[in-house]
Structures are given as structure tokens and as C-alpha cells.
Design a protein around this motif. Structure first.
Motif, short mmCIF file in Angstrom:
data_model
loop_
_atom_site.label_atom_id
_atom_site.label_comp_id
_atom_site.label_asym_id
_atom_site.label_seq_id
_atom_site.Cartn_x
_atom_site.Cartn_y
_atom_site.Cartn_z
N PRO B 10 51.52 91.18 2.79
CA PRO B 10 52.21 92.35 2.22
C PRO B 10 52.12 92.30 0.69
CG PRO B 10 53.57 91.23 3.84
CD PRO B 10 52.42 90.32 3.57
N ARG B 11 52.24 93.47 0.09
CA ARG B 11 52.14 93.55 -1.38
C ARG B 11 53.53 93.73 -1.99
NH1 ARG B 11 48.70 97.03 0.73
NH2 ARG B 11 50.00 98.80 0.10
N THR B 12 53.78 93.04 -3.07
CA THR B 12 55.03 93.23 -3.79
C THR B 12 55.11 94.70 -4.24
OG1 THR B 12 55.03 90.95 -4.54
CG2 THR B 12 56.39 92.48 -5.79
N GLY B 13 56.23 95.30 -4.03
CA GLY B 13 56.41 96.71 -4.38
C GLY B 13 56.16 97.65 -3.22
N GLU B 14 55.52 97.14 -2.17
CA GLU B 14 55.24 97.97 -0.99
C GLU B 14 56.55 98.45 -0.37
OE1 GLU B 14 52.57 95.87 1.60
OE2 GLU B 14 52.82 97.32 3.22
N LYS B 15 56.57 99.70 0.06
CA LYS B 15 57.78 100.26 0.66
C LYS B 15 57.62 100.36 2.17
CE LYS B 15 59.25 102.93 -3.32
NZ LYS B 15 59.43 104.27 -3.92
N ILE B 16 58.71 100.16 2.88
CA ILE B 16 58.68 100.37 4.32
C ILE B 16 58.94 101.86 4.58
CG2 ILE B 16 59.52 98.03 4.70
CD1 ILE B 16 62.16 99.30 5.75
N PRO B 17 58.43 102.39 5.69
CA PRO B 17 58.71 103.80 5.98
C PRO B 17 60.21 104.02 6.16
CG PRO B 17 57.03 102.93 7.47
CD PRO B 17 57.60 101.76 6.73
N ALA B 18 60.73 105.12 5.62
CA ALA B 18 62.15 105.43 5.77
C ALA B 18 62.47 105.63 7.26
CB ALA B 18 62.50 106.68 4.98
N HIS B 19 63.65 105.21 7.63
CA HIS B 19 64.04 105.19 9.05
C HIS B 19 65.47 105.74 9.10
CE1 HIS B 19 63.89 103.27 13.09
NE2 HIS B 19 65.15 102.97 12.88
N THR B 20 65.67 106.80 9.87
CA THR B 20 67.01 107.41 9.92
C THR B 20 67.68 107.13 11.26
OG1 THR B 20 66.31 109.15 8.41
CG2 THR B 20 68.29 109.58 9.68
N VAL B 21 68.95 106.75 11.18
CA VAL B 21 69.72 106.50 12.41
C VAL B 21 71.04 107.27 12.33
CG1 VAL B 21 68.76 104.22 12.89
CG2 VAL B 21 70.76 104.40 11.41
N ARG B 22 71.58 107.54 13.49
CA ARG B 22 72.86 108.24 13.57
C ARG B 22 73.55 107.76 14.84
NH1 ARG B 22 74.38 112.63 16.33
NH2 ARG B 22 76.00 113.98 15.47
N PHE B 23 74.77 107.31 14.73
CA PHE B 23 75.49 106.80 15.88
C PHE B 23 76.75 107.63 16.11
CE2 PHE B 23 73.26 103.10 14.03
CZ PHE B 23 72.44 102.79 15.10
N ASP B 24 76.90 108.15 17.31
CA ASP B 24 78.12 108.90 17.62
C ASP B 24 79.11 108.00 18.37
OD1 ASP B 24 77.21 108.82 20.24
OD2 ASP B 24 76.38 110.84 20.18
#
Lengths: 140, 136
Positions: B10-24
């Protein structure tokens, strides 16, 4: 615990209460239920699964005694997991726990280690609970 | 996760894909049963109100558990070794949370140390976390 154990480190406010060892085990059904509840990948033990063992009745009872008052509510402030060796299903492990209070601000700290029967450290967990007043109960 | 990344450093500065969660509330009940954490503050609106909260908060551990699938979606070939989190603000049942992360250190092995954040819908940081991943 093994030489890599982090137990018995300094505790700034109070001597720790030591609990265990408790026999713990990852049952496949429990792991799958935990995975479904947390969105984990099927067929793999969720990374945070060992937190389930902290709900052991003896651990909860000790925590309740340390909190010492039903009018206080524990709020999770921080948590860590260090995995030295991945857990497997249907294997017996042993869990040891240290628990201590801090007065200002009121907190309950908990450190747990899970090891094999051969005393090989697998997982270390640390949990910090902030103890807040249950306002309405406190007023009663 | 594409197979072509397997084994890459992995490269320093690399971003992971945004991941959205919602719990009811049903998710909170399911987690309470699966984890044994049946603290009523997460399940009972009256208890939550007495603690000064507008609604039952999502278990911190349920939110923390959501980091694993987010990291998996980035690099399923690397295994989590350490995950540490501070819960800064409550997240209430039904609120969306976006998980993001960035590699702050990486090297041969390969391994990667990531700083992770969880934001609520008001873009407030609700969790600050750190993860170490390495080759299994």
C-alpha cells in the motif's frame, strides 16, 4: 500469560481486580450471528468477536460492583483489539481480565487477554467506559 | 477488492473507499443479542433520555465492527492485526455514518497503518480509529 502479555501494567488510580481465567470458545453459530449483526464476511470470525466474551456474567457482575451504583450508566469511550494469532472456531481458549476504576473523571477500565491452553497470547483487548449519572434515577 | 492488488505494498496517503453504514433499532437489538451487550441505553429510548441523549445511541462496538468490512473492501488480501477506536460522539439509531480512511504508514511485507474516521450526517467526527493490516 505469555511473555508478551501486557497484563499487570501500571494502573494510575487503583489496584486492579483480576478475574479468570475463563474458558472461552468461538462457536460457529455465535460467530455467524455476530457476523450477520455487524455486516462481516460470511465464514470468517469477526475481528471484534472477542468483545462478546466480556459479557460473561462474572465479568458483568464485577463491573457492576465496581461501578457501585445503579444510578450510573457506563458509556463506551474507547476500545482496542490486538490480534497476535487469529482465533479459530471450536478451540478452547483462556481469558484473563484486569479491571480498575478511575475516580476523576469516573471511568471503568478493563484489559483482557485471550490465550491458548499453551499460554500463547492470541488477542489483547482494552476497554474504557465513562461512568455517567442516570439523571432521573439520581434525582429520585 | 481486485485480485491485481494482492501482494502490492500500500502507498502512504492512499485512501480507502468511503463506506456508509446505518443502523436502526432492529439492528441494535440484533447486535445486543449477538454480542451480549444489552445495555438498555441502546435499546430503550427512556433510558437514553435519562442519560441526556435524544435517542438510543448505536453501540460503539457495532460501529467499530463496521471498520472491518470497510477495510476488506479496500484490501481483502491483508488481515487486520490491530484496531483501536475512540468514540467521540454518540451516533443515534437511524443516523447514517460514513467511514473513511487513509494510509499513514506502509511498507514491505506488506503492511499498512491507517487512520480511520467516522462522520455523522452533520460531518462531525464521531469515531477516530487506527488500524494495522498485514499479510496473513
Amino acid at each position: 500469560m505469555s511473555a508478551a502479555s501486557t497484563m499487570s501494567a501500571d494502573h494510575p488510580n487503583e489496584s486492579p481486580l483480576r478475574l479468570g481465567p475463563f474458558a472461552v470458545r468461538v462457536e460457529a453459530q455465535a460467530s455467524e450471528a455476530f457476523g450477520r449483526a455487524t455486516g462481516g464476511r460470511a465464514g470468517r470470525i469477526p475481528f471484534t468477536f472477542p468483545v462478546r466474551w466480556l459479557a460473561h456474567p462474572e465479568v458483568r457482575a464485577a463491573a457492576a460492583r465496581m461501578i457501585g451504583n445503579a444510578k450510573w450508566i457506563p458509556i463506551h469511550e474507547s476500545q482496542s483489539f490486538d490480534v497476535r494469532r487469529r482465533l479459530e472456531t471450536a478451540i478452547d481458549y483462556r481469558m484473563r481480565i484486569e479491571m480498575w476504576r478511575e475516580a476523576k473523571p469516573p471511568r471503568l477500565n478493563l484489559r483482557a487477554e485471550v490465550a491458548t491452553d499453551a499460554d500463547e497470547l492470541c488477542v489483547a483487548m482494552e476497554m474504557v467506559l465513562r461512568i455517567v449519572s442516570d439523571e432521573r434515577s439520581a434525582a429520585q | 477488492m481486485s485480485d491485481e492488488r494482492s501482494g502490492d505494498t500500500p502507498r502512504t496517503g492512499e485512501k480507502i473507499p468511503a463506506h456508509t453504514v446505518r443502523f436502526d433499532l432492529a439492528d441494535l437489538r440484533r447486535y445486543a443479542e449477538a454480542s451480549g451487550d444489552d445495555n438498555p441505553i441502546h435499546l430503550d429510548a427512556a433510558v437514553a433520555r435519562r442519560a441526556g441523549l435524544e435517542a438510543p445511541p448505536v453501540h460503539g462496538m457495532l460501529l467499530m465492527s463496521a471498520f472491518e468490512p470497510a477495510l476488506d473492501a479496500w484490501r481483502a488480501d491483508l488481515a487486520l492485526r490491530r484496531l483501536a477506536a475512540k468514540f467521540l460522539r454518540p451516533v443515534f439509531a437511524g443516523e447514517s455514518v460514513e467511514i473513511s480512511g487513509r494510509v499513514v504508514e506502509a511498507g514491505e511485507g506488506p503492511y499498512a497503518l491507517l487512520r480511520l474516521l467516522a462522520h455523522n450526517g452533520r460531518r462531525e467526527i464521531v469515531i477516530v480509529a487506527e488500524a494495522m493490516l498485514a499479510k496473513p
